[in-house]
Design an enzyme around this catalytic site. Structure first.
Site, PDB file in Angstrom:
ATOM      1  N   HIS A  61       0.838  -1.202   0.000  1.00 31.61           N
ATOM      2  CA  HIS A  61       0.000   0.000   0.000  1.00 31.61           C
ATOM      3  C   HIS A  61       0.875   1.255   0.000  1.00 31.61           C
ATOM      4  O   HIS A  61       1.197   1.823   1.038  1.00 31.61           O
ATOM      5  CB  HIS A  61      -0.893  -0.023   1.241  1.00 31.61           C
ATOM      6  CG  HIS A  61      -2.003   0.973   1.224  1.00 31.61           C
ATOM      7  ND1 HIS A  61      -3.209   0.749   1.853  1.00 31.61           N
ATOM      8  CD2 HIS A  61      -2.121   2.202   0.673  1.00 31.61           C
ATOM      9  CE1 HIS A  61      -4.004   1.777   1.687  1.00 31.61           C
ATOM     10  NE2 HIS A  61      -3.346   2.691   0.975  1.00 31.61           N
ATOM     11  N   HIS A 121       1.543   5.114  -2.062  1.00 26.91           N
ATOM     12  CA  HIS A 121       1.095   6.135  -3.014  1.00 26.91           C
ATOM     13  C   HIS A 121       2.340   6.823  -3.581  1.00 26.91           C
ATOM     14  O   HIS A 121       3.025   7.551  -2.873  1.00 26.91           O
ATOM     15  CB  HIS A 121       0.182   7.161  -2.333  1.00 26.91           C
ATOM     16  CG  HIS A 121      -1.097   6.572  -1.815  1.00 26.91           C
ATOM     17  ND1 HIS A 121      -2.216   6.420  -2.596  1.00 26.91           N
ATOM     18  CD2 HIS A 121      -1.411   6.074  -0.597  1.00 26.91           C
ATOM     19  CE1 HIS A 121      -3.189   5.859  -1.885  1.00 26.91           C
ATOM     20  NE2 HIS A 121      -2.721   5.641  -0.672  1.00 26.91           N
ATOM     21  N   LEU A 122       2.610   6.575  -4.856  1.00 29.60           N
ATOM     22  CA  LEU A 122       3.777   7.166  -5.508  1.00 29.60           C
ATOM     23  C   LEU A 122       3.438   8.444  -6.278  1.00 29.60           C
ATOM     24  O   LEU A 122       4.336   9.127  -6.765  1.00 29.60           O
ATOM     25  CB  LEU A 122       4.440   6.146  -6.435  1.00 29.60           C
ATOM     26  CG  LEU A 122       5.048   4.922  -5.729  1.00 29.60           C
ATOM     27  CD1 LEU A 122       5.654   3.964  -6.736  1.00 29.60           C
ATOM     28  CD2 LEU A 122       6.084   5.347  -4.696  1.00 29.60           C
ATOM     29  N   ASP A 180       0.813   2.673   3.761  1.00 29.04           N
ATOM     30  CA  ASP A 180      -0.096   3.720   3.278  1.00 29.04           C
ATOM     31  C   ASP A 180       0.667   5.036   3.138  1.00 29.04           C
ATOM     32  O   ASP A 180       0.178   6.117   3.494  1.00 29.04           O
ATOM     33  CB  ASP A 180      -1.304   3.896   4.199  1.00 29.04           C
ATOM     34  CG  ASP A 180      -2.411   4.740   3.563  1.00 29.04           C
ATOM     35  OD1 ASP A 180      -2.328   5.030   2.352  1.00 29.04           O
ATOM     36  OD2 ASP A 180      -3.354   5.126   4.282  1.00 29.04           O
ATOM     37  N   HIS A 186       2.313  14.527   0.637  1.00 30.46           N
ATOM     38  CA  HIS A 186       1.525  15.711   0.272  1.00 30.46           C
ATOM     39  C   HIS A 186       2.430  16.931   0.180  1.00 30.46           C
ATOM     40  O   HIS A 186       3.467  17.013   0.856  1.00 30.46           O
ATOM     41  CB  HIS A 186       0.431  15.983   1.315  1.00 30.46           C
ATOM     42  CG  HIS A 186      -0.700  15.007   1.265  1.00 30.46           C
ATOM     43  ND1 HIS A 186      -1.622  14.984   0.242  1.00 30.46           N
ATOM     44  CD2 HIS A 186      -1.059  14.012   2.121  1.00 30.46           C
ATOM     45  CE1 HIS A 186      -2.505  14.023   0.466  1.00 30.46           C
ATOM     46  NE2 HIS A 186      -2.179  13.414   1.589  1.00 30.46           N
ATOM     47  N   PHE A 223      -5.576  14.610   4.109  1.00 27.25           N
ATOM     48  CA  PHE A 223      -5.438  13.379   4.870  1.00 27.25           C
ATOM     49  C   PHE A 223      -4.215  12.615   4.350  1.00 27.25           C
ATOM     50  O   PHE A 223      -4.053  12.436   3.144  1.00 27.25           O
ATOM     51  CB  PHE A 223      -6.681  12.498   4.694  1.00 27.25           C
ATOM     52  CG  PHE A 223      -7.924  13.039   5.332  1.00 27.25           C
ATOM     53  CD1 PHE A 223      -8.182  12.824   6.676  1.00 27.25           C
ATOM     54  CD2 PHE A 223      -8.852  13.756   4.583  1.00 27.25           C
ATOM     55  CE1 PHE A 223      -9.338  13.310   7.266  1.00 27.25           C
ATOM     56  CE2 PHE A 223     -10.008  14.247   5.156  1.00 27.25           C
ATOM     57  CZ  PHE A 223     -10.258  14.020   6.507  1.00 27.25           C
ATOM     58  N   GLY A 224      -3.359  12.147   5.253  1.00 29.57           N
ATOM     59  CA  GLY A 224      -2.273  11.277   4.823  1.00 29.57           C
ATOM     60  C   GLY A 224      -0.945  11.563   5.479  1.00 29.57           C
ATOM     61  O   GLY A 224      -0.669  12.689   5.913  1.00 29.57           O
TER      62      GLY A 224
END
Length: 440
Positions: free
Chosen positions: A61, A63-64, A308, A312, A326-327
């Site tokens: 999980h 995010h690239l 995860d 950002h 969020f993140g």
């Protein structure tokens, strides 16, 4: 390709031995390692006294952000961060721009990973067209593409329509795929800002109830049982969710679940700072929930740890809480957090760490050449960690392009000292190997 002799390393924390890496595999273990190294024309010796050897970590999980948000992360920067965190394979989530909902986009991400060369990148395909939750995406075409997609997720959004979810579960059975669900009932979380509880009431922030996660998981494990398909639950975060997964497994339902490092360590009390670094989806929960997910990971109810990793831009986090994105980032801090929470407390061994951060995620994602035993003839995908090291997390010193780590300024144990991808060093002495060497 240069061979490597790893001297005095402790496989899975066991007694020290030597490993010899040659030809992309583990060529020898023990006394034979030194002998083969002497016969090698090009060998680098790594003094690994006290270092624990683990199979290369696998993140299910990540995010690239590429294509579309290269200002926050690229495949190049994200996978370099992954290698520094001990990973040799990552699964890149589909919520890019454009969405990874076609064979063309997943092949683009896969090729970018190959060009970068730091880790193997396995694209995750979207479940629905444009992540809109209305029509199934081209699941079969993505599975048959060069990227050979086996994990599908609308992560960032829930597949809220039960009919669409059922169809997706049925469809992926034909090629042994898995649906990874972002469990969030959208109508129960409209405008939500943090976990619903005592702290949200005191702060006056709209609450995100645990039942919004738990109700979707309960529905989906029953759907998975009904159609006989594989379900994976992303970033499980509540005690109730652990109970549902435990119940489903007791019935023989083919469900797996992940927990993130931040949900293993942090609680909703951090929202009192109003610092958006601590704003995440699903939200940080209570201390009771944190203990429940730790116990679930310890007893095997929760199968894996997944980062995860969600980078950002500074302007999306350097703002008031309500406007914050969020993140959190996590690739470079996942292993230290697991060591602190689970290993140093005696709840897990290093062999358990290998299971939850390598073997099990590789199996779920159907990645056959990662998560393998540290044995002769196996692919030389492994990482060496110094469990005695301690370091303060400095966002400016990390390889990820974004600085939104929730662990900034916190001292964490352990440091990855070396990572090898098919025998090629991507990290040595705790630093990335020069880019031109990695691509050689």
């Amino acid at each position: 390709m240069t061979d490597h002799l790893l001297r005095g390393v402790r496989p899975l924390g066991a007694e020290p031995t030597d490993l010899f890496l040659a030809g992309g595999v583990i060529a020898a273990v023990g006394a034979d390692a030194a002998r083969m190294a002497r016969e090698s024309a090009d060998v680098v010796t790594v003094e690994a006294d006290g270092l624990v050897a683990l199979p290369g970590l696998v993140d299910l999980h990540t995010h690239l952000r590429e294509p579309g948000r290269e200002d926050t992360e690229t495949v190049e920067t994200g996978t370099r961060a992954a290698a520094l965190g001990g990973f040799t394979a990552v699964h890149a989530m589909a919520n890019t721009t454009p969405v990874a909902d076609t064979a063309g986009v997943v092949e683009q991400v896969w090729n970018l990973g190959r060009q970068a060369g730091w880790v193997d990148v396995h694209p995750v395909g979207a479940v629905s067209v444009g992540l809109q939750g209305e029509m199934l995406a081209e699941l079969g075409a993505m599975a048959a593409s060069a990227a050979r997609v086996r994990v599908f997720s609308d992560d960032g959004r829930c597949v809220a329509d039960p009919v669409l979810m059922r169809r997706a579960l049925e469809y992926v059975k034909s090629f042994d795929g898995v649906i990874a669900q972002h469990a969030q009932e959208p109508r129960l979380t409209e405008g939500a800002q943090m976990h619903e509880g005592v702290v949200s009431a005191e702060l006056g922030l709209a609450g995100w109830p645990a039942v919004a996660e738990e109700s979707i998981i309960a529905r989906d494990v029953l759907l998975a049982e009904h159609v006989g398909s594989r379900l994976h639950v992303c970033h499980l975060s509540t005690a109730g969710s652990v109970d549902i997964i435990r119940w489903a497994k007791s019935r023989g339902i083919a469900v797996t679940a992940e927990v993130t490092p931040h949900h293993l360590l942090l609680t909703d009390e951090l929202a009192r700072s109003y610092d958006p670094r601590f704003k995440v989806n699903p939200p940080l929960r209570t201390a009771e929930d944190v203990e429940a997910v730790r116990a679930g990971l310890e007893d095997g109810t929760i199968d894996i740890v997944a980062t995860d990793h969600a980078p950002h831009a500074a302007e999306d986090k350097d703002c008031e809480w309500a406007a914050g994105a969020f993140g959190m980032t996590g690739l470079e801090t996942a292993l230290p957090v697991v060591q602190q929470v689970m290993v140093d407390t005696g709840r897990m061994t290093w062999a358990d760490v290998a299971r939850v951060l390598s073997t099990a995620p590789a199996a779920i994602g159907r990645v056959s050449d990662h998560g393998r035993p540290l044995a002769v003839g196996e692919p030389a995908n492994l990482t060496l960690v110094d469990p005695a090291a301690r370091r303060v997390v400095d966002p400016a010193a990390q390889a990820t392009r974004s600085a939104n780590t929730p662990f900034a300024g916190r001292e964490l144990p352990g440091q990855v000292m070396a990572t090898f991808l098919r025998g090629r060093a991507t990290v040595l002495d705790g630093a990335p190997v020069a880019r031109e060497e990695v691509g050689a």
